[in-house]
Design a protein around this motif. Structure first.
Motif, short mmCIF file in Angstrom:
data_model
loop_
_atom_site.label_atom_id
_atom_site.label_comp_id
_atom_site.label_asym_id
_atom_site.label_seq_id
_atom_site.Cartn_x
_atom_site.Cartn_y
_atom_site.Cartn_z
N ALA A 176 0.83 -1.21 0.00
CA ALA A 176 0.00 0.00 0.00
C ALA A 176 0.86 1.25 0.00
N GLY A 177 1.93 1.25 0.80
CA GLY A 177 2.79 2.42 0.90
C GLY A 177 3.54 2.72 -0.38
N MET A 178 4.02 1.68 -1.07
CA MET A 178 4.71 1.90 -2.34
C MET A 178 3.76 2.40 -3.42
N ALA A 179 2.54 1.89 -3.42
CA ALA A 179 1.55 2.37 -4.39
C ALA A 179 1.23 3.84 -4.14
N ALA A 180 1.08 4.21 -2.86
CA ALA A 180 0.83 5.62 -2.52
C ALA A 180 2.02 6.49 -2.91
N PHE A 181 3.22 6.01 -2.65
CA PHE A 181 4.44 6.75 -2.98
C PHE A 181 4.50 7.10 -4.47
N SER A 182 4.05 6.18 -5.30
CA SER A 182 4.12 6.41 -6.75
C SER A 182 3.25 7.58 -7.20
N PHE A 183 2.28 7.98 -6.35
CA PHE A 183 1.41 9.10 -6.68
C PHE A 183 1.91 10.42 -6.07
N TYR A 184 2.21 10.41 -4.74
CA TYR A 184 2.51 11.69 -4.10
C TYR A 184 3.97 12.12 -4.25
N ALA A 185 4.89 11.17 -4.48
CA ALA A 185 6.31 11.51 -4.54
C ALA A 185 6.84 11.63 -5.96
N LEU A 186 6.13 11.07 -6.93
CA LEU A 186 6.58 11.09 -8.32
C LEU A 186 5.53 11.72 -9.21
N THR A 187 5.97 12.49 -10.19
CA THR A 187 5.03 12.98 -11.20
C THR A 187 4.73 11.84 -12.16
N ARG A 188 3.74 12.05 -12.99
CA ARG A 188 3.36 11.01 -13.96
C ARG A 188 4.53 10.71 -14.90
N ASP A 189 5.24 11.76 -15.33
CA ASP A 189 6.37 11.56 -16.24
C ASP A 189 7.53 10.84 -15.55
N GLU A 190 7.76 11.17 -14.27
CA GLU A 190 8.84 10.51 -13.52
C GLU A 190 8.54 9.03 -13.34
N TYR A 191 7.29 8.72 -13.03
CA TYR A 191 6.94 7.30 -12.91
C TYR A 191 7.09 6.58 -14.24
N ALA A 192 6.65 7.25 -15.32
CA ALA A 192 6.74 6.65 -16.65
C ALA A 192 8.19 6.42 -17.07
N ALA A 193 9.12 7.23 -16.51
CA ALA A 193 10.54 7.09 -16.85
C ALA A 193 11.17 5.85 -16.23
N GLY A 194 10.43 5.18 -15.35
CA GLY A 194 10.93 3.93 -14.77
C GLY A 194 11.82 4.09 -13.57
#
Length: 310
Positions: free
Chosen positions: A21-39
Motif C-alpha cells: 500500500a505504501g509503495m503504491a501511494a508513494f508512486s502518486f505523491y512523490a513522483l510525477t506522472r512523467d517521472e513514474y513513466a521514466a521507470g
C-alpha cells in the motif's frame, strides 16, 4: 510460544500489505506522472510479488487463527469451525473482504505495464482496504459499542499512516539499491526530489501515528491502568515499540536535515556516491526498525494488555 505460527503469519501479512500500500501511494505523491513513466520506480515486479504473497499469507493466517482458536493443527483444520468463523464472525467477514481486495490487487499489479495509472489506482485502493481489514484481528476488533467504532477508525488511520511511512522506505530502497550503471544523474535527481516530497507527507504520517497511537493505547489499556503497563508483558513490548519508533524518528530527521541536502549537493557537484552510501545505510537502519516494530505489533495483538507476568 503456542501462538508463534499466528504471530509469524501476522507479522508477514502486516509487512507485506503495508509495503504494498505504501509503495503504491508513494508512486502518486512523490513522483510525477512523467517521472513514474521514466521507470525510476519500477513498481510492477514488487507489486506482483507482494500482492500474490499477500493473498497467500492472508489465507494461511486465517487457517492458523482457526487452528489456534480450536486447539488443532494447521494440517488438520476442522471445516465446520472454519466455516463458522469465516461466515459468522467479524474477523471472518473482514477476511473475506481482504481476500477480495487482494484479488483486485493481484489483477491491478498484473495490469501495471498496460495501464499504469488506472492499475495503480486499483492497487492503492485494494491494498489500503486490505490493510484496514487487519484491525479486526487485533484488540480494536473486540471493542464494542461506539468506543469500538472510534477505536477501529483510529486504528485504521494508524495503520494507513504507518503504511505510508514504511512503504516510502521500501520505495526509496528500491530506487537507491540499484546497480551503479542504472543510477544516472537524472535518476538521482528524481530520487532527491522524491525525498523532499516524502518528507512533507512523512511529517503528516508521523503526526497521525502519534495521535492515533495515544487514542489506541487509551482504548486498549484504559487510563487507570497506565501505571501497571511496565508490569505486564504487553506493556514491556509496547515500551520496546516506542523506543524503536523514537529511533525511526531520529533516523528520519537525519535523512531530512543532513543526508537529503548532502545528496542534492553531491548531484550538483557530480559526486553523489558518499551521499548515496549514507542514505542506503540510513534506509537499512530505518527499515530494520520498522520491521522490528511490525513484529512487536503482531505479538502485541495476541496478548492480554492487563495480564501481569510472573
Amino acid at each position: 510460544m503456542d501462538n508463534l505460527p499466528v504471530i509469524a503469519l501476522r507479522f508477514a501479512l502486516y509487512a507485506d500489505l503495508m509495503v504494498l500500500a505504501g509503495m503504491a501511494a508513494f508512486s502518486f505523491y512523490a513522483l510525477t506522472r512523467d517521472e513514474y513513466a521514466a521507470g525510476v520506480l519500477p513498481l510492477a515486479r514488487p507489486a506482483i510479488a507482494l500482492s500474490s504473497a499477500g493473498f497467500l499469507l492472508s489465507a494461511l493466517a486465517m487457517l492458523a487463527l482457526v487452528a489456534s482458536m480450536t486447539g488443532s493443527s494447521l494440517r488438520v483444520i476442522d471445516r465446520a469451525s472454519l466455516s463458522e468463523i469465516v461466515g459468522e464472525t467479524a474477523i471472518g467477514i473482514a477476511w473475506m473482504v481482504r481476500m477480495a481486495a487482494m484479488t483486485v490487487a493481484v489483477l491491478s499489479a498484473l495490469a501495471l505495464t498496460r495501464s499504469p495509472t488506472t492499475a495503480r489506482v486499483g492497487l492503492l485502493v485494494s491494498a489500503a482496504l486490505a490493510v484496514a481489514t487487519l484491525i479486526w484481528t487485533g484488540h480494536a476488533g473486540a471493542t464494542e459499542g461506539w468506543p469500538g467504532t472510534a477505536h477501529r477508525f483510529s486504528d485504521i488511520v494508524h495503520l494507513l499512516a504507518a503504511a505510508v511511512w514504511i512503504g516510502g522506505i521500501a520505495a526509496f530502497s528500491w530506487m537507491l539499491f540499484r546497480p551503479v550503471a542504472a543510477r544516472s544523474k537524472a535518476h538521482l535527481a528524481i530520487a532527491h526530489r522524491a525525498l523532499d516530497r516524502f518528507s512533507r507527507v512523512g511529517t503528516l504520517a508521523v503526526g497521525l501515528i502519534v495521535a492515533t497511537g495515544i487514542i489506541n493505547c487509551l482504548a486498549v489499556v484504559g487510563f487507570p491502568h497506565f501505571t501497571q503497563l511496565p508490569l505486564t508483558a504487553y506493556g514491556k513490548l509496547l515500551i520496546c515499540k516506542l523506543l524503536l519508533f523514537a529511533a525511526m524518528l531520529a533516523i528520519a530527521a537525519l535523512n531530512r536535515w543532513r543526508l537529503t541536502p548532502a545528496l542534492g549537493f553531491g548531484i550538483r557537484n557530480d559526486s553523489p556516491t558518499l551521499a548515496v552510501v549514507g542514505l542506503r545505510r540510513s534506509l537499512l537502519a530505518e527499515g530494520s526498525a520498522a520491521l522490528a516494530i511490525l513484529a512487536l505489533v503482531a505479538w502485541l495483538g495476541t496478548l492480554d494488555p492487563l495480564s501481569t507476568t510472573r
